[in-house]
Design a protein around this motif. Structure first.
Motif, PDB file in Angstrom:
ATOM      1  N   SER A   1      93.563   6.022  99.583  1.00 61.64           N
ATOM      2  CA  SER A   1      93.262   4.691  99.052  1.00 61.64           C
ATOM      3  C   SER A   1      92.181   4.109  99.946  1.00 61.64           C
ATOM      4  CB  SER A   1      94.503   3.801  99.074  1.00 61.64           C
ATOM      5  OG  SER A   1      95.518   4.330  98.245  1.00 61.64           O
ATOM      6  N   VAL A   2      91.028   3.773  99.366  1.00 62.58           N
ATOM      7  CA  VAL A   2      89.831   3.480 100.146  1.00 62.58           C
ATOM      8  C   VAL A   2      89.420   2.016 100.013  1.00 62.58           C
ATOM      9  CG1 VAL A   2      87.387   4.029 100.473  1.00 62.58           C
ATOM     10  CG2 VAL A   2      89.015   5.847  99.889  1.00 62.58           C
ATOM     11  N   LEU A   3      89.214   1.376 101.154  1.00 62.98           N
ATOM     12  CA  LEU A   3      88.567   0.073 101.177  1.00 62.98           C
ATOM     13  C   LEU A   3      87.094   0.319 101.485  1.00 62.98           C
ATOM     14  CD1 LEU A   3      88.818  -3.011 101.007  1.00 62.98           C
ATOM     15  CD2 LEU A   3      89.125  -3.025 103.484  1.00 62.98           C
ATOM     16  N   ALA A   4      86.260   0.137 100.470  1.00 65.60           N
ATOM     17  CA  ALA A   4      84.818   0.355 100.614  1.00 65.60           C
ATOM     18  C   ALA A   4      84.180  -0.935 101.108  1.00 65.60           C
ATOM     19  CB  ALA A   4      84.213   0.772  99.281  1.00 65.60           C
ATOM     20  N   ALA A   5      83.655  -0.913 102.321  1.00 63.83           N
ATOM     21  CA  ALA A   5      83.103  -2.112 102.949  1.00 63.83           C
ATOM     22  C   ALA A   5      81.606  -1.953 103.164  1.00 63.83           C
ATOM     23  CB  ALA A   5      83.796  -2.372 104.283  1.00 63.83           C
ATOM     24  N   ASP A   6      80.864  -2.986 102.825  1.00 60.69           N
ATOM     25  CA  ASP A   6      79.414  -2.940 103.022  1.00 60.69           C
ATOM     26  C   ASP A   6      78.880  -4.366 103.009  1.00 60.69           C
ATOM     27  OD1 ASP A   6      77.271  -0.401 102.702  1.00 60.69           O
ATOM     28  OD2 ASP A   6      76.412  -2.384 102.354  1.00 60.69           O
ATOM     29  N   VAL A   7      77.755  -4.561 103.680  1.00 60.05           N
ATOM     30  CA  VAL A   7      77.128  -5.878 103.680  1.00 60.05           C
ATOM     31  C   VAL A   7      76.432  -6.155 102.351  1.00 60.05           C
ATOM     32  CG1 VAL A   7      74.877  -5.154 104.603  1.00 60.05           C
ATOM     33  CG2 VAL A   7      75.805  -7.433 105.181  1.00 60.05           C
ATOM     34  N   THR A   8      76.222  -5.124 101.547  1.00 59.86           N
ATOM     35  CA  THR A   8      75.585  -5.267 100.238  1.00 59.86           C
ATOM     36  C   THR A   8      76.626  -5.108  99.135  1.00 59.86           C
ATOM     37  OG1 THR A   8      75.132  -2.937  99.795  1.00 59.86           O
ATOM     38  CG2 THR A   8      73.583  -4.098 101.240  1.00 59.86           C
ATOM     39  N   ASP A   9      76.190  -5.396  97.892  1.00 65.79           N
ATOM     40  CA  ASP A   9      77.105  -5.216  96.764  1.00 65.79           C
ATOM     41  C   ASP A   9      77.236  -3.755  96.351  1.00 65.79           C
ATOM     42  OD1 ASP A   9      74.684  -4.808  95.539  1.00 65.79           O
ATOM     43  OD2 ASP A   9      74.802  -6.551  94.224  1.00 65.79           O
ATOM     44  N   GLY A  10      76.614  -2.856  97.115  1.00 63.51           N
ATOM     45  CA  GLY A  10      76.806  -1.433  96.873  1.00 63.51           C
ATOM     46  C   GLY A  10      78.255  -1.008  97.022  1.00 63.51           C
ATOM     47  N   ALA A  11      79.030  -1.779  97.808  1.00 62.32           N
ATOM     48  CA  ALA A  11      80.455  -1.478  97.961  1.00 62.32           C
ATOM     49  C   ALA A  11      81.178  -1.575  96.626  1.00 62.32           C
ATOM     50  CB  ALA A  11      81.082  -2.432  98.979  1.00 62.32           C
ATOM     51  N   ASP A  12      80.784  -2.543  95.805  1.00 61.64           N
ATOM     52  CA  ASP A  12      81.408  -2.703  94.489  1.00 61.64           C
ATOM     53  C   ASP A  12      81.137  -1.489  93.610  1.00 61.64           C
ATOM     54  OD1 ASP A  12      82.433  -5.428  94.853  1.00 61.64           O
ATOM     55  OD2 ASP A  12      80.331  -6.000  94.910  1.00 61.64           O
ATOM     56  N   GLU A  13      79.910  -0.990  93.684  1.00 59.25           N
ATOM     57  CA  GLU A  13      79.554   0.190  92.894  1.00 59.25           C
ATOM     58  C   GLU A  13      80.337   1.412  93.363  1.00 59.25           C
ATOM     59  OE1 GLU A  13      77.502   2.698  90.150  1.00 59.25           O
ATOM     60  OE2 GLU A  13      77.966   0.556  90.234  1.00 59.25           O
ATOM     61  N   THR A  14      80.498   1.550  94.669  1.00 62.85           N
ATOM     62  CA  THR A  14      81.269   2.677  95.199  1.00 62.85           C
ATOM     63  C   THR A  14      82.717   2.599  94.727  1.00 62.85           C
ATOM     64  OG1 THR A  14      79.845   2.848  97.155  1.00 62.85           O
ATOM     65  CG2 THR A  14      82.040   3.826  97.316  1.00 62.85           C
ATOM     66  N   ALA A  15      83.319   1.410  94.816  1.00 64.59           N
ATOM     67  CA  ALA A  15      84.701   1.242  94.362  1.00 64.59           C
ATOM     68  C   ALA A  15      84.822   1.533  92.867  1.00 64.59           C
ATOM     69  CB  ALA A  15      85.188  -0.164  94.677  1.00 64.59           C
ATOM     70  N   ARG A  16      83.813   1.126  92.100  1.00 58.41           N
ATOM     71  CA  ARG A  16      83.831   1.399  90.664  1.00 58.41           C
ATOM     72  C   ARG A  16      83.770   2.899  90.397  1.00 58.41           C
ATOM     73  NH1 ARG A  16      80.707   2.935  86.869  1.00 58.41           N
ATOM     74  NH2 ARG A  16      78.858   3.015  88.210  1.00 58.41           N
ATOM     75  N   MET A  17      82.930   3.599  91.132  1.00 58.54           N
ATOM     76  CA  MET A  17      82.812   5.046  90.971  1.00 58.54           C
ATOM     77  C   MET A  17      84.146   5.741  91.276  1.00 58.54           C
ATOM     78  SD  MET A  17      79.071   5.473  92.788  1.00 58.54           S
ATOM     79  CE  MET A  17      78.992   7.272  92.684  1.00 58.54           C
ATOM     80  N   ILE A  18      84.819   5.271  92.318  1.00 59.74           N
ATOM     81  CA  ILE A  18      86.117   5.847  92.667  1.00 59.74           C
ATOM     82  C   ILE A  18      87.131   5.588  91.565  1.00 59.74           C
ATOM     83  CG2 ILE A  18      88.085   5.626  94.244  1.00 59.74           C
ATOM     84  CD1 ILE A  18      86.017   5.141  96.497  1.00 59.74           C
ATOM     85  N   ALA A  19      87.164   4.355  91.068  1.00 55.63           N
ATOM     86  CA  ALA A  19      88.117   4.009  90.010  1.00 55.63           C
ATOM     87  C   ALA A  19      87.865   4.827  88.749  1.00 55.63           C
ATOM     88  CB  ALA A  19      88.035   2.513  89.709  1.00 55.63           C
ATOM     89  N   GLU A  20      86.595   5.011  88.388  1.00 52.35           N
ATOM     90  CA  GLU A  20      86.259   5.790  87.195  1.00 52.35           C
ATOM     91  C   GLU A  20      86.673   7.250  87.329  1.00 52.35           C
ATOM     92  OE1 GLU A  20      82.131   5.173  86.482  1.00 52.35           O
ATOM     93  OE2 GLU A  20      82.429   3.217  85.510  1.00 52.35           O
ATOM     94  N   ALA A  21      86.751   7.723  88.574  1.00 57.92           N
ATOM     95  CA  ALA A  21      87.177   9.107  88.815  1.00 57.92           C
ATOM     96  C   ALA A  21      88.691   9.211  88.955  1.00 57.92           C
ATOM     97  CB  ALA A  21      86.494   9.649  90.064  1.00 57.92           C
ATOM     98  N   GLY A  22      89.386   8.083  88.793  1.00 53.72           N
ATOM     99  CA  GLY A  22      90.841   8.091  88.853  1.00 53.72           C
ATOM    100  C   GLY A  22      91.418   7.811  90.221  1.00 53.72           C
ATOM    101  N   GLY A  23      90.568   7.388  91.148  1.00 49.79           N
ATOM    102  CA  GLY A  23      91.034   7.114  92.501  1.00 49.79           C
ATOM    103  C   GLY A  23      91.394   5.661  92.722  1.00 49.79           C
ATOM    104  N   ALA A  24      91.878   5.365  93.934  1.00 54.86           N
ATOM    105  CA  ALA A  24      92.287   4.011  94.305  1.00 54.86           C
ATOM    106  C   ALA A  24      91.290   3.433  95.304  1.00 54.86           C
ATOM    107  CB  ALA A  24      93.682   4.031  94.919  1.00 54.86           C
TER     108      ALA A  24
END
Length: 266
Positions: free
Chosen positions: A32-55
């Motif tokens: 289960s990953v907390l994607a942290a970044d100073v940019t909104d790229g963290a949101d995209e990373t979390a979305r990619m994980i969710a779309e792949a079935g991850g948390a």
């Protein structure tokens, strides 16, 4: 493999490059990953994980800000039930200025993000990881921190500090079962190095990228991420206080005149 099933993981600098690659791999292996970044790229990373079935959850975070680091650690604990792994990966380049052209404001900012950031990650993550019975902290240093020739004075000094910080922290966490190690990337295609790779492609000179290392190429983020995952996993249960160069062999040699040794190994 599912080495991180049931594990709670924070990845800083997760909005792109090595951080994003690591976040995706941690999640793919059950974390289960907390994607942290100073940019909104963290949101995209979390979305990619969710779309792949991850948390995953995303958080905007300045890695060199203590309140931000505390907030990220507490979010991981509240969302995922604790913390097992901290990958303190966020960093900035500091440009290419030499010692005499580097002003104090620049080197202060580079040290704040690249060195104080990992310090804060250890300070606030280690107690939470220890509460779970142990785990791992992985820091992103650089071959620039090993010796001269791979970065600006500000960047190189900050990454040398990260290497030493991993060693000191490993000692000061003795008995906690919290391991601290660092990876030292060589030339890797990330947002930081994108101009170099883009220019080489446009100029038809990709054969010159990474030509000083024995593999004669640059790395892809996933190649560094896999090493970070190894250090964070139980596969590296007896690896502690180390800085592992992942640079195609660049740092294995002192400068020499290139020669043709007369044969090619098969």
């Amino acid at each position: 493999m599912a080495r991180f099933t049931g594990k709670s993981i924070i990845v800083t600098g997760a909005g792109s490059g090595i951080g994003r690659a690591a976040a995706l791999l941690f999640a793919a292996e059950g974390g289960s990953v907390l994607a942290a970044d100073v940019t909104d790229g963290a949101d995209e990373t979390a979305r990619m994980i969710a779309e792949a079935g991850g948390a995953a959850r995303a958080i905007r975070m300045d890695a060199g800000s203590e309140p931000d680091v505390v907030r990220a650690v507490e979010l991981a604990v509240s969302e995922f039930g604790g913390l097992d792994v901290m990958f303190a990966n966020a960093g900035i380049s500091g440009g290419l200025a030499n010692v005499f052209d580097t002003d104090v404001a620049l080197i202060t900012e580079v040290l704040r993000v690249n060195l104080i950031g990992p310090f804060l990650a250890i300070k606030h993550a280690a107690p939470r990881i220890a509460e779970r019975g142990g785990g791992a902290i992985v820091l992103t240093a650089s071959v620039a921190g090993i010796r001269s020739g791979a970065g600006s004075p500000a960047y190189s000094a900050s990454k040398a500090g990260v290497i030493n910080l991993a060693q000191v922290a490993a000692q000061q966490l003795s008995g906690s079962n919290v391991r601290v190690n660092a990876i030292c990337p060589g030339l890797t295609e990330t947002g930081m190095t994108k101009p170099t790779f883009d220019y080489a492609r446009e100029a038809g000179k990709m054969d010159r990228v990474g030509r000083l290392n024995p593999l004669r190429r640059g790395a892809q983020p996933e190649e560094l991420a896999r090493v970070a995952l190894f250090l964070a996993s139980d596969d590296a249960s007896y690896v502690n206080g180390q800085a592992l160069a992942v640079d195609g062999g660049l740092s294995s040699s002192h400068p020499v005149t290139k020669q043709d040794y007369g044969r090619t190994a098969v």
